[in-house]
Design an enzyme around this catalytic site. Sequence first.
Site, PDB file in Angstrom:
ATOM      1  CE  LYS B  78      28.886  -8.923  19.199  1.00 16.52           C
ATOM      2  NZ  LYS B  78      29.909  -9.767  18.530  1.00 16.52           N
ATOM      3  CB  SER B 156      28.646 -13.583  18.894  1.00 15.14           C
ATOM      4  OG  SER B 156      29.646 -12.636  18.533  1.00 15.14           O
ATOM      5  CB  SER B 180      31.316 -13.138  15.976  1.00 18.11           C
ATOM      6  OG  SER B 180      31.230 -14.271  16.791  1.00 18.11           O
TER       7      SER B 180
END
Lengths: 95, 491
Positions: B78, B156, B180
């Site tokens: 990420k 997210s 998330s």
Amino acid sequence: MSIDTETARRVAKLARIKVEDDALPALAQEFSAILGFIEQLNEVDVDGVEPMTSVTPQRLKRREDVVTDGDQQPKVLANAPDSREGFFAVPKVVE
Amino acid sequence: MSDLTKLTLAQTRDAMRKGDTSSAEVTGAYSKEVEASGALNAYVEGTLNIAADQAKAADQRIAEGDAPDMCGIPLGIKDLFCTKGVKSQAASGILDGFKPEYESTVTSKLFDAGAVMLGKLNMDEFAMGSSNETSVYGNVVNPWKVDDRDLTPGGSSGGSAAAVAADLCVAATGTDTGGSIRQPAAFTGITGIKPTYGRVSRWGIVAFASSLDQAGPMTKDVRDAAIMLEAMCGHDPKDSTSADLPVPNFEAALTGDIKGKTIGIPKEYRMDGMSAEIEKLWSDGTEMLKDAGAEIKDISLPHTKYALPAYYVIAPAEASSNLARYDGVRFGHRAKLDAGDGITEMYEKTRAEGFGAEVQRRVMVGTYVLSAGFYDAYYNRARKVRALIKQDFEKVFADGVDAILTPATPSAAFGLGENMDPIQMYLNDVFTVTVNLAGLPGIAIPAGLDASGLPLGLQLIGRPWEEGDLLNVAYSLERAAGFVAKPDKWW
């Protein structure tokens, strides 16, 4: 609670985010909606409740108060938008 | 070997150890998938050259016979994780071009264990969002598709979820502040676990809300989550909130035996207007755990309703403080200044240009709730409610509940652009946000498909520090649910 454009202007200033005058009414409206949502918290009886400071009941670790890092000036400055002679450079602060 | 990218992490590990394949071969197969995945917009920065070098080194280690489980496994990272010398922007314009001079603790641990980095994964800007629509790199598209609409992968960690679901990596790192990891895992039919607060070091992960943020793995199944989580965990002197506790062998905890475990079903999670499909998924999951020998207990978590409003005080407050560092001085974007502009104008223009709309909104809400005159009414009240939410969980755990079963999300994935009202968007996290506020471990696993054929997830919440037990309950549920569906490749 309803937020007026003056409050929106003040908050934007505190947050150091430039918001154009014509965008303030919409911003104030958004704040009002979000704060309206948050107002639900007023229904909760919080008498005698301590505000949470740490979610896990652990004591923060201690260590000797000694320098553990340093001497990395080029690395510290490597990503600066403007650096000169080993310093971060910014617009004039003091007249 | 064919179909190398369909293997789980455990299968890939075992195949490499047996000599059936190599990290170089697996990494090569994934690299091809990554290069052909532009339509999903999951990767924002490919690091295939680094991956090739890491794979070679991993094969050497495997040949020498002392390679850890993660050795040779190609991962997606990420964009919130700082990776040395590789662009790390938290999907924000304000970190334009930022190349860290250091490596986050989590990625250091993974790379030290021999893992391979295929690239950086898209996400909502600063992890603020539930649909991956706030990224400076543009939307991520869910690999699942049931009509002509492009669906959100959730957020997210939307890039991480899409990449794992579309076989663009074996597994990915995610982070979870209010859901998330778990919400995007549920939207894409994969597994994601947020460990207990303090399990994983936050050092080198761009901070959103420091008292809520935790990193975790996003994987193809529960076993993979156990293996990767273990590699990410551990005490780190550089994160003062990281716990100095031994890290158990999580994979060894997966016995599938949950006889005698007590599973709580919280009545407050049965929301008004909950869809019949979600309701059925939840009751089917409950039956599966019962059939596996668990005792089912109705429980009450009375402050559940107040979790989202408390979160939307605490998270923005911490964000407004954490994001104060983006001032155009030390890294990232600096606005072009006009004649006569001073340092205040530099801050204000830089932050207006660099932050997207949702980030600006949250920073300003956070600034407001912390400002003089409102601090007690909003911020302190929210922290008191947070204490009550945590007590709710402590009470049910003290009453003998081992894990709690809930839906992961209120719906399946929705269309990109369909959910533009901020508060409606916040409601996506209604089942997951309590877990962050209480600092508990939570896992989302795929448990079924909705009528249109989109994946739906269930969430299990565990006792603090008992990720091993939680993973084992999830493993039992996974075996009973037998979810094997994959998205049809259209990209």
